[in-house]
Design a protein around this motif. Structure first.
Motif, PDB file in Angstrom:
ATOM      1  N   PHE A 113      74.739 -26.200  -5.011  1.00 21.55           N
ATOM      2  CA  PHE A 113      73.541 -26.618  -3.998  1.00 21.55           C
ATOM      3  C   PHE A 113      73.229 -28.025  -4.503  1.00 21.55           C
ATOM      4  O   PHE A 113      73.000 -28.659  -3.682  1.00 21.55           O
ATOM      5  N   MET A 142      72.806 -30.591   7.364  1.00 28.97           N
ATOM      6  CA  MET A 142      71.402 -30.096   7.039  1.00 28.97           C
ATOM      7  C   MET A 142      70.708 -31.127   6.007  1.00 28.97           C
ATOM      8  O   MET A 142      71.472 -31.320   4.719  1.00 28.97           O
ATOM      9  N   ALA A 147      67.272 -27.874   3.317  1.00 24.57           N
ATOM     10  CA  ALA A 147      67.897 -26.897   2.600  1.00 24.57           C
ATOM     11  C   ALA A 147      66.853 -26.411   1.562  1.00 24.57           C
ATOM     12  O   ALA A 147      66.813 -24.967   1.197  1.00 24.57           O
ATOM     13  N   PHE A 150      64.375 -24.011   3.085  1.00 21.93           N
ATOM     14  CA  PHE A 150      64.990 -22.666   3.508  1.00 21.93           C
ATOM     15  C   PHE A 150      65.068 -21.719   2.305  1.00 21.93           C
ATOM     16  O   PHE A 150      64.457 -20.678   2.377  1.00 21.93           O
ATOM     17  N   CYS A 179      73.585 -23.065   2.559  1.00 23.82           N
ATOM     18  CA  CYS A 179      73.058 -24.232   2.564  1.00 23.82           C
ATOM     19  C   CYS A 179      73.875 -25.543   1.922  1.00 23.82           C
ATOM     20  O   CYS A 179      73.794 -26.446   2.645  1.00 23.82           O
ATOM     21  N   THR A 229      62.111 -23.072   9.931  1.00 24.40           N
ATOM     22  CA  THR A 229      63.244 -23.507   9.381  1.00 24.40           C
ATOM     23  C   THR A 229      64.493 -22.967  10.236  1.00 24.40           C
ATOM     24  O   THR A 229      65.409 -23.672  10.590  1.00 24.40           O
TER      25      THR A 229
END
Length: 247
Positions: A113, A142, A147, A150, A179, A229
């Motif tokens: 991530f 995104m 992200a 989210f 994400c 979102t």
């Protein structure tokens, strides 16, 4: 995110929006500090960081302080507040509530991530640098703040709506991976830096304001922001599908 410009304003002007950006970094650090013992408070800290990210560029334009320095500082703030902080929050809340004694494979999911967010920021800055006229009309992939919101609002929905399944490591790991993939994708998403018309701008800020007002009143505002979102992403997928059909 602050646009890159060729001439730098005086340092005292740069200090005004930079203080807002630095406040966002503080909220990110606060979230990291709270993640283990007060995860919902850590989520609220990330909401605060998101608000700072929304207004620092606007503050810069108001005081005439858009600068290369501000753009670089904004990216550094984003990787802390929207990369490291939410990844650590999900890791401590769901993936590894108790820190392991050795290497934890779940850490690789959190790293994915953060790494995808760094790539997304670098790509955005490169594209923004080639568009000196101001904010771009459409995002490619995104945005890292989206992200972060989210996964953060997913955590909040567990506390607000009692959705216990959200805390399942496989679900949160899947959210982080999803994400990560969306951040490095070419998915077209509407820009919330420049709006096509006043109606779209009004709807955007009204939805955010409603979510924040719900939080202030003790209502499930995080869950409402999660729905917003998801709607934002659905619009992006709708654009992608329509363009594929047209092409």
């Amino acid at each position: 995110m602050t646009a890159t410009v060729s001439s730098e304003p005086p340092p005292w002007r740069i200090a005004v929006p930079s203080s807002v950006t630095l406040t966002g970094i503080f909220f990110g650090l606060l979230s990291i500090a709270l993640a283990a013992d007060q995860p919902y408070a850590a989520c609220l800290a990330l909401i605060g960081a998101s608000l700072c990210d929304m207004i620092d560029g606007r503050v810069a334009r108001v005081v005439g302080a858009r600068s290369n320095f501000g753009a670089e500082l904004d990216s550094l703030a984003d990787i802390v507040s929207f990369g490291l902080a939410p990844a650590w929050l999900v890791y401590r809340w769901s993936l590894s509530p108790t820190l392991p004694g050795g290497f934890d494979p779940w850490l690789l999911v959190a790293f994915a991530f953060v790494a995808a967010g760094a790539v997304r920021l670098a790509r955005f800055n490169t594209k923004q640098g080639s568009s000196p006229g101001g904010p771009i009309d459409e995002f490619e992939g995104m945005p890292i703040p989206v992200a972060a919101m989210f996964v953060t609002t997913m955590v909040m929905s567990n506390y607000e709506l009692g959705i216990e399944a959200v805390r399942e490591p496989r679900i949160m790991a899947s959210a982080l991976v999803l994400c990560s993939l969306l951040m490095v994708s070419r998915l077209p998403l509407p820009s919330y830096k420049r709006f096509r018309n006043r109606v779209t701008k009004t709807v955007f800020y009204t939805l955010i304001a409603c979510g924040l007002l719900m939080l202030a009143l003790g209502l499930p505002g995080g869950s409402a922001l999660l729905g917003f979102t998801c709607l934002y992403l659905i619009i992006g997928f709708g654009r992608w599908i329509s363009r594929r059909r047209a092409g």
